[in-house]
Design an enzyme around this catalytic site. Structure first.
Site, PDB file in Angstrom:
ATOM      1  N   ASP A   1       0.823  -1.209   0.000  1.00 31.66           N
ATOM      2  CA  ASP A   1       0.000   0.000   0.000  1.00 31.66           C
ATOM      3  C   ASP A   1       0.859   1.261   0.000  1.00 31.66           C
ATOM      4  OD1 ASP A   1      -2.312  -1.555   0.167  1.00 31.66           O
ATOM      5  OD2 ASP A   1      -2.221  -1.604   2.364  1.00 31.66           O
TER       6      ASP A   1
ATOM      7  N   TYR B   1       5.985 -10.365   6.335  1.00 28.78           N
ATOM      8  CA  TYR B   1       6.071  -8.926   6.579  1.00 28.78           C
ATOM      9  C   TYR B   1       6.672  -8.677   7.960  1.00 28.78           C
ATOM     10  CZ  TYR B   1       2.979  -7.599   2.657  1.00 28.78           C
ATOM     11  OH  TYR B   1       2.427  -7.378   1.413  1.00 28.78           O
TER      12      TYR B   1
END
Length: 258
Positions: free
Chosen positions: A52, A110
């Protein structure tokens, strides 16, 4: 036609995210533009995980097809010379034509980095989330146990999420303290829009003592985004690894800091 794999690092501050957008610069746009110039033909890329706005990557994996006759060094050094300073190719290799960086992936990793110190750091301000209050790592890790396995993560998905299903399979979710840094490492088959940042926002409430570890289970079962905490800021999140059947790529961000 040959299929090439690229390992990419980028700092996401100046981009609207990975995916090409008409209104703002994206990592995909910059990479495709540089690759197309080297290939002297239009190149389109596929990535393992679409990050994002403001999110970074230490080991994004990309693949593209080209019939341009270029040495591997051209795909790395040549393209890097055309890329901005906040996007670089770390490695390149030719792979089987059936390889797809997104759909061949088994899981993705992540890291979310928290700088837990009484005083903020000018150096790390754009690289991690600063939290000046003491965090209880043990309670945060107790809460993480409720996230493991295949579950409905509707409570942690963005209202703009376009996924057909809210189910995701989390294999690992753990907070690790290294000096003043606290690293949240999460491994899953895939993630919903804003899912990791929404998880971090809620887990911080547990770490600060506002909620119990069991509260995370209650939020999960509610399947209601309004029951979870606010979304953690983007600049602490890093895409750090992908695993495939034949190989894996991982570069933990904290090892670059310490």
């Amino acid at each position: 036609m040959k299929n090439y794999l690229l390992q990419i690092e980028y700092f996401g501050k100046n981009y609207c995210g990975w995916q090409r957008q008409s209104h703002s610069p994206s990592v995909q746009e910059e990479l495709e533009k540089a690759l197309s110039k080297i290939a002297n033909q239009n190149i389109e890329v596929t990535c393992a995980g679409r990050t994002d706005t403001g999110v970074h990557a230490t080991s994004q994996i990309v693949n593209f097809y080209s019939n341009a006759d270029r040495p591997l060094s051209a795909w790395q050094r040549g393209v890097n010379a055309l890329l901005p300073q906040d996007i670089k190719i770390l490695a390149v290799q030719q792979v089987d034509n059936n390889f797809n960086s997104r759909f061949t992936a088994i899981n993705r990793t992540y890291n979310y980095i928290i700088y837990n110190s009484a005083t903020s750091s000018p150096i790390f301000a754009e690289h991690c989330l600063w939290e000046n209050r003491e965090l209880d790592i043990d309670k945060m890790n107790q809460a993480c146990e409720y996230l493991l396995g295949e579950q409905d993560f509707s409570s942690f998905r963005s209202s703009q999420c376009q996924s057909n299903t809210p189910f995701r399979n989390i294999q690992k979710a753990e907070f690790i303290k290294q000096g003043s840094f606290i690293v949240f490492e999460v491994v899953g088959n895939a993630f919903l829009h804003h899912m990791i940042r929404n998880l971090v926002g809620s887990l911080l409430k547990v770490g600060l003592g506002f909620e119990s570890p069991e509260w995370i289970k209650v939020v999960l079962e509610a399947k209601d985004r309004t029951q979870a905490a606010e979304t953690a800021k983007a600049h602490g999140l890093y895409f750090v690894g992908v695993e495939y059947p034949e190989f894996s790529f991982k570069r933990q961000i904290i090892k670059l800091f310490c």
